[in-house]
Design a protein around this motif. Structure first.
Motif, PDB file in Angstrom:
ATOM      1  N   VAL A  46      -2.336   7.784   7.526  1.00  0.00           N
ATOM      2  CA  VAL A  46      -3.625   8.310   7.076  1.00  0.00           C
ATOM      3  C   VAL A  46      -3.499   9.794   6.733  1.00  0.00           C
ATOM      4  O   VAL A  46      -4.020  10.252   5.717  1.00  0.00           O
ATOM      5  CB  VAL A  46      -4.723   8.069   8.144  1.00  0.00           C
ATOM      6  N   ALA A  47      -2.797  10.543   7.570  1.00  0.00           N
ATOM      7  CA  ALA A  47      -2.597  11.976   7.309  1.00  0.00           C
ATOM      8  C   ALA A  47      -1.889  12.183   5.974  1.00  0.00           C
ATOM      9  O   ALA A  47      -2.244  13.084   5.206  1.00  0.00           O
ATOM     10  CB  ALA A  47      -1.809  12.619   8.450  1.00  0.00           C
ATOM     11  N   GLU A  48      -0.899  11.349   5.673  1.00  0.00           N
ATOM     12  CA  GLU A  48      -0.191  11.458   4.399  1.00  0.00           C
ATOM     13  C   GLU A  48      -1.095  11.098   3.220  1.00  0.00           C
ATOM     14  O   GLU A  48      -1.038  11.738   2.172  1.00  0.00           O
ATOM     15  CB  GLU A  48       1.047  10.561   4.405  1.00  0.00           C
ATOM     16  N   ALA A 103      -5.429  -9.578   7.828  1.00  0.00           N
ATOM     17  CA  ALA A 103      -6.324  -8.518   8.293  1.00  0.00           C
ATOM     18  C   ALA A 103      -5.557  -7.353   8.901  1.00  0.00           C
ATOM     19  O   ALA A 103      -6.090  -6.254   9.012  1.00  0.00           O
ATOM     20  CB  ALA A 103      -7.317  -9.077   9.298  1.00  0.00           C
ATOM     21  N   GLY A 104      -4.313  -7.594   9.317  1.00  0.00           N
ATOM     22  CA  GLY A 104      -3.501  -6.502   9.856  1.00  0.00           C
ATOM     23  C   GLY A 104      -3.304  -6.537  11.360  1.00  0.00           C
ATOM     24  O   GLY A 104      -2.880  -5.550  11.952  1.00  0.00           O
ATOM     25  N   PHE A 105      -3.617  -7.651  11.986  1.00  0.00           N
ATOM     26  CA  PHE A 105      -3.401  -7.763  13.432  1.00  0.00           C
ATOM     27  C   PHE A 105      -1.971  -8.199  13.710  1.00  0.00           C
ATOM     28  O   PHE A 105      -1.371  -8.944  12.940  1.00  0.00           O
ATOM     29  CB  PHE A 105      -4.395  -8.752  14.058  1.00  0.00           C
ATOM     30  N   ALA A 106      -1.444  -7.750  14.833  1.00  0.00           N
ATOM     31  CA  ALA A 106      -0.058  -8.050  15.191  1.00  0.00           C
ATOM     32  C   ALA A 106       0.117  -9.515  15.577  1.00  0.00           C
ATOM     33  O   ALA A 106       1.205 -10.059  15.446  1.00  0.00           O
ATOM     34  CB  ALA A 106       0.394  -7.147  16.337  1.00  0.00           C
ATOM     35  N   ARG A 141     -10.549   6.436   0.778  1.00  0.00           N
ATOM     36  CA  ARG A 141      -9.154   6.058   0.491  1.00  0.00           C
ATOM     37  C   ARG A 141      -8.783   4.748   1.171  1.00  0.00           C
ATOM     38  O   ARG A 141      -8.133   3.900   0.569  1.00  0.00           O
ATOM     39  CB  ARG A 141      -8.199   7.166   0.925  1.00  0.00           C
ATOM     40  N   ILE A 142      -9.192   4.573   2.416  1.00  0.00           N
ATOM     41  CA  ILE A 142      -8.776   3.376   3.146  1.00  0.00           C
ATOM     42  C   ILE A 142      -9.622   2.169   2.753  1.00  0.00           C
ATOM     43  O   ILE A 142      -9.095   1.111   2.433  1.00  0.00           O
ATOM     44  CB  ILE A 142      -8.836   3.611   4.669  1.00  0.00           C
ATOM     45  N   GLU A 143     -10.938   2.345   2.766  1.00  0.00           N
ATOM     46  CA  GLU A 143     -11.820   1.216   2.464  1.00  0.00           C
ATOM     47  C   GLU A 143     -11.949   0.984   0.965  1.00  0.00           C
ATOM     48  O   GLU A 143     -11.870  -0.143   0.496  1.00  0.00           O
ATOM     49  CB  GLU A 143     -13.195   1.452   3.077  1.00  0.00           C
ATOM     50  N   GLY A 144     -12.144   2.062   0.218  1.00  0.00           N
ATOM     51  CA  GLY A 144     -12.358   1.939  -1.222  1.00  0.00           C
ATOM     52  C   GLY A 144     -11.138   1.439  -1.968  1.00  0.00           C
ATOM     53  O   GLY A 144     -11.245   0.641  -2.887  1.00  0.00           O
ATOM     54  N   ASP A 145      -9.969   1.928  -1.578  1.00  0.00           N
ATOM     55  CA  ASP A 145      -8.737   1.496  -2.238  1.00  0.00           C
ATOM     56  C   ASP A 145      -8.217   0.193  -1.654  1.00  0.00           C
ATOM     57  O   ASP A 145      -7.201  -0.327  -2.089  1.00  0.00           O
ATOM     58  CB  ASP A 145      -7.650   2.577  -2.118  1.00  0.00           C
ATOM     59  N   ASN A 146      -8.913  -0.308  -0.628  1.00  0.00           N
ATOM     60  CA  ASN A 146      -8.539  -1.561   0.038  1.00  0.00           C
ATOM     61  C   ASN A 146      -7.063  -1.560   0.439  1.00  0.00           C
ATOM     62  O   ASN A 146      -6.317  -2.482   0.154  1.00  0.00           O
ATOM     63  CB  ASN A 146      -8.871  -2.757  -0.845  1.00  0.00           C
ATOM     64  N   ILE A 147      -6.668  -0.498   1.096  1.00  0.00           N
ATOM     65  CA  ILE A 147      -5.289  -0.336   1.546  1.00  0.00           C
ATOM     66  C   ILE A 147      -4.971  -1.376   2.606  1.00  0.00           C
ATOM     67  O   ILE A 147      -5.767  -1.591   3.518  1.00  0.00           O
ATOM     68  CB  ILE A 147      -5.080   1.091   2.109  1.00  0.00           C
TER      69      ILE A 147
END
Length: 189
Positions: free
Chosen positions: A104-106, A159-162, A87-93
């Motif tokens: 992630v839990a959701e 990339a998602g870094f703050a 879900r995270i890598e494949g869907d490129n979230i």
């Protein structure tokens, strides 16, 4: 005398007509009030049924979510880890800094505590946050390599870094070089 009796009878008929006309007006007013009241009640009834329909829809949604959660918790650990990765890598979230265990839990339909224990016991990362940081680092390195013209700040955000500082620190810890040095090594032009 007959004329007088006819006059009185005629007067009585006029009074009866007037009384019936007045009663008719009163009845028409009463009917209009009843129609207005019925329209208002009909509107309220429509609202009631719409609210009831929405409540039933919400109950069904909660029921389906509980079933999904129960099914997710029945998966074995390896299946759940594979599902998370897919879900995270494949869907490129996108992985913004605030993306974490709750999200992630959701996404996979399980509990936060199950994910915490799963990553602690079954992975080399020992926490979901370290796994997500690893994914962010891999994305940053891929962007650095594929898009040498991007600024380090844009890459950190993509990339998602703050911050750029966090990106610099993560690359330095992983590779022992700065993002700029990594870009120069991979794009010698």
């Amino acid at each position: 005398m007959a004329n007088n009796d006819e006059q009185q009878e005629l007067e009585q008929l006029r009074q009866d007509v007037q009384r019936l006309t007045d009663e008719n007006h009163e009845l028409q007013d009463a009917i209009q009030k009843l129609i207005a009241r019925n329209m208002m009640l009909s509107d309220k009834l429509d609202i009631y049924y719409e609210v009831r329909r929405r409540v039933e829809w919400q109950k069904d949604l909660v029921r389906r979510h509980r079933e999904y959660m129960a099914q997710a918790d029945l998966r074995n650990d390896e299946e759940l880890l594979a599902l998370i990765e897919a879900r995270i890598e494949g869907d490129n979230i996108p992985l913004p800094p605030e993306f974490g265990i709750k999200e992630v839990a959701e996404i996979v339909g399980t509990t936060q505590s199950r994910i915490t224990s799963l990553y602690k016991e079954k992975t080399i990362y020992h926490s979901l946050d370290k796994y997500l940081d690893f994914l962010r680092l891999m994305r940053a390195l891929r962007i650095l390599k594929e898009h040498p013209g991007y600024s380090i700040e844009a890459i950190a955000l993509d990339a998602g870094f703050a911050s750029v500082r966090t990106l610099n620190r993560k690359i330095q810890e992983a590779l022992g070089i700065t993002p700029g040095q990594f870009r120069d090594i991979n794009n010698p032009d």
